[in-house]
Scaffold this active site. Sequence first.
Site, PDB file in Angstrom:
ATOM      1  CB  ALA A   1     -18.424 -25.483  18.010  1.00 37.66           C
ATOM      2  CB  SER A   2     -14.902 -23.228  14.304  1.00 32.34           C
ATOM      3  OG  SER A   2     -14.928 -24.211  13.298  1.00 32.34           O
ATOM      4  CG  HIS A   3     -15.401 -18.788  15.650  1.00 35.28           C
ATOM      5  ND1 HIS A   3     -15.659 -19.400  14.444  1.00 35.28           N
ATOM      6  CD2 HIS A   3     -16.396 -17.903  15.861  1.00 35.28           C
ATOM      7  CE1 HIS A   3     -16.776 -18.892  13.941  1.00 35.28           C
ATOM      8  NE2 HIS A   3     -17.247 -17.986  14.779  1.00 35.28           N
TER       9      HIS A   3
END
Length: 200
Positions: free
Chosen positions: A120-122
């Site tokens: 979900a990255s950041h």
Amino acid sequence: RLMTKKEQSVAFAKTQLAFGTAGIRAKMGPGTQYLNEFVYKQMTIGYCRYILSKKYKSPTIMIGHDNRLYSKEFAQTCAETALAMGVNVFLMQDNKIIATPILSYCIRKHKLHGGINVTASHNPKEYNGFKAYNKIGAQVLDDDANQIIKFMPASNEILSLDKYLNAKKKGKLHYLPYQLTITRFFDAVVNSTVINVPFL
């Protein structure tokens, strides 16, 4: 606690999750609108049907993940689903975490047909994600993302997805050596970097 009726209507909506700026992102939890084992299987089926529609001789993808909660388990679900659909799968040794650029590198290095990244990255910790890649190691563009969505089973099929996992020939699972792959990745980065100013 139990969901309210309003929360249930949101969690179990009939619409499928959609691709955004960089893949599909959503909170983890129960229902068709949150990310869980069933929804990852649903998304992987859509992606593999998209890959299989290309009629590659031996369709093969790479699956990676970050260190977020349940990412390793979701990546395993994606791998098992793809294999059951007749798609060959590359995983890192012991299904270890890898950075996104390394997934792209592996797709190109081993001439694979695409890949899935569970990340979900950041986004906040309650989120996870599903990123789909093409054969040049880049995230799929809108037209391909829309094809993947069309190939995904409907949300009302979420509890009966095994009917899609009936390939006559199951895929083969391959593991990549972790340390060797990381070393080769950084060597490739260094060798492709142009430095105009000498090191002091």
